[in-house]
Write an enzyme that holds these catalytic residues in place. Structure first.
Site, PDB file in Angstrom:
ATOM      1  N   GLU A  35      85.514   7.067  62.262  1.00  0.00           N
ATOM      2  CA  GLU A  35      85.113   5.701  62.609  1.00  0.00           C
ATOM      3  C   GLU A  35      84.217   5.678  63.850  1.00  0.00           C
ATOM      4  OE1 GLU A  35      86.813   1.760  61.550  1.00  0.00           O
ATOM      5  OE2 GLU A  35      88.674   2.828  61.994  1.00  0.00           O
ATOM      6  N   TYR A 124      87.481  10.880  56.570  1.00  0.00           N
ATOM      7  CA  TYR A 124      87.923   9.509  56.834  1.00  0.00           C
ATOM      8  C   TYR A 124      88.185   8.839  55.484  1.00  0.00           C
ATOM      9  CZ  TYR A 124      87.780   4.616  58.366  1.00  0.00           C
ATOM     10  OH  TYR A 124      88.076   3.285  58.592  1.00  0.00           O
ATOM     11  N   ASP A 160      91.894  10.667  59.269  1.00  0.00           N
ATOM     12  CA  ASP A 160      92.649   9.450  59.036  1.00  0.00           C
ATOM     13  C   ASP A 160      92.787   9.302  57.519  1.00  0.00           C
ATOM     14  OD1 ASP A 160      93.638   6.917  58.700  1.00  0.00           O
ATOM     15  OD2 ASP A 160      91.947   5.885  59.652  1.00  0.00           O
ATOM     16  N   ASN A 162      94.916   7.195  56.016  1.00  0.00           N
ATOM     17  CA  ASN A 162      95.338   5.846  55.639  1.00  0.00           C
ATOM     18  C   ASN A 162      96.498   5.870  54.650  1.00  0.00           C
ATOM     19  OD1 ASN A 162      93.971   3.578  56.954  1.00  0.00           O
ATOM     20  ND2 ASN A 162      92.082   4.507  56.208  1.00  0.00           N
ATOM     21  N   ASP A 257      93.263   2.150  68.538  1.00  0.00           N
ATOM     22  CA  ASP A 257      94.551   1.781  67.961  1.00  0.00           C
ATOM     23  C   ASP A 257      95.212   2.980  67.288  1.00  0.00           C
ATOM     24  OD1 ASP A 257      92.545   1.766  66.058  1.00  0.00           O
ATOM     25  OD2 ASP A 257      93.281   0.020  64.972  1.00  0.00           O
TER      26      ASP A 257
END
Length: 267
Positions: A35, A124, A160, A162, A257
């Site tokens: 990101e 990602y 990441d 997710n 975050d």
């Protein structure tokens, strides 16, 4: 080799908070970042504020905090969206900007750097809230890509994902059973990646540890806020590296975050 994966949720914001200085001070061998969310020129200027590099293989004579790192930018074609970045002390022998025959996209989601007999994939994985089919197609391609690389290399696939793999990896498993991040099909897709011969380094080193790599910004400052938390950032290593995995931890930082995950893998 010390490897870090970190979803920074936008390089502009994280750089303002001191991300570059942390990268320099922590002194890892490889940083896999997700990101980036800006064009390459902007990202390069934030990572190398006093440098004027022509390409990721051309080191500037000027000194800056990260002047000892090679940078591989894969920012995608859509400004302010997705994008990956790899910072590595050693110059890669080879760089791949997609998954070849298995997957091509213009979002900069997959960057692979190869050092000798080790291939490190910075991935990602898409969020499935609005594009679940896209996410599942990406995961299928990533599994095939990892399997193909394993035929030639030891593979480390980080990023990441997710996906919270098991109930230990999120705070509210019952409430999340129908939510993208903990859907059965997502968890099964994660299993398929592991089943090609990959090891979840954090769970391998910390079998019973409850720790998360994503939490809301509010929960950092309001301890009374009952935030949902997930372990969705992973370092997976091929089974041939099992005896060389020396540790894996989640670091508590405030640049995003997400939290960075770091693994030590003996060369």
């Amino acid at each position: 080799m010390k490897i870090v994966t970190y979803n920074i949720n936008g390089i502009r914001a994280s750089a303002k908070l001191g991300l570059v200085d942390w990268i320099a001070d922590f002194d890892a061998d490889v940083y896999c970042i997700q990101e980036v969310r800006c064009d390459e020129g902007t990202a390069r200027g934030l990572i190398f504020p006093s440098a004027n590099q022509i390409s990721f293989f051309d080191a500037s004579e000027e000194k800056c905090a990260l002047s000892n790192y090679n940078a591989v930018f894969n920012c995608g074609s859509k400004a302010g969206y997705a994008g990956t970045l790899v910072l590595c002390k050693r110059k890669p022998d080879k760089v791949l900007f997609d998954m070849g025959e298995f997957w091509k996209d213009d979002e900069g989601r997959t960057t692979t750097v190869i050092f000798g007999d080790v291939a490190i994939i910075d991935a990602y994985i898409p969020n499935g809230n609005s594009r679940l089919d896209f996410k599942m197609q990406y995961l299928e391609a990533l599994t095939k890509f990892v399997a193909s690389l394993k035929e030639k290399y030891h593979v480390v696939c980080v990023g990441d994902y997710n996906i919270a793999h098991n109930e230990i990896d999120l705070t509210n498993p019952r409430e999340c059973k129908n939510k993208s991040v903990f859907l059965p099909i997502e968890r099964e897709a994660f299993d398929k990646i592991l089943n090609v011969g990959m090891i979840d380094c954090f769970r391998f080193c910390n079998p019973e540890k409850v720790e998360y790599s994503w939490r809301s910004y509010r929960s950092r400052y309001d301890t009374s806020y009952n935030s949902w938390k997930y372990r969705i950032d992973y370092i997976l290593a091929s089974d041939g590296l099992e005896s060389r995995i020396k540790g894996c931890d989640i670091l508590d930082l405030d640049y995003s975050d997400h939290l960075p995950v770091v693994a030590e893998i003996e060369e």
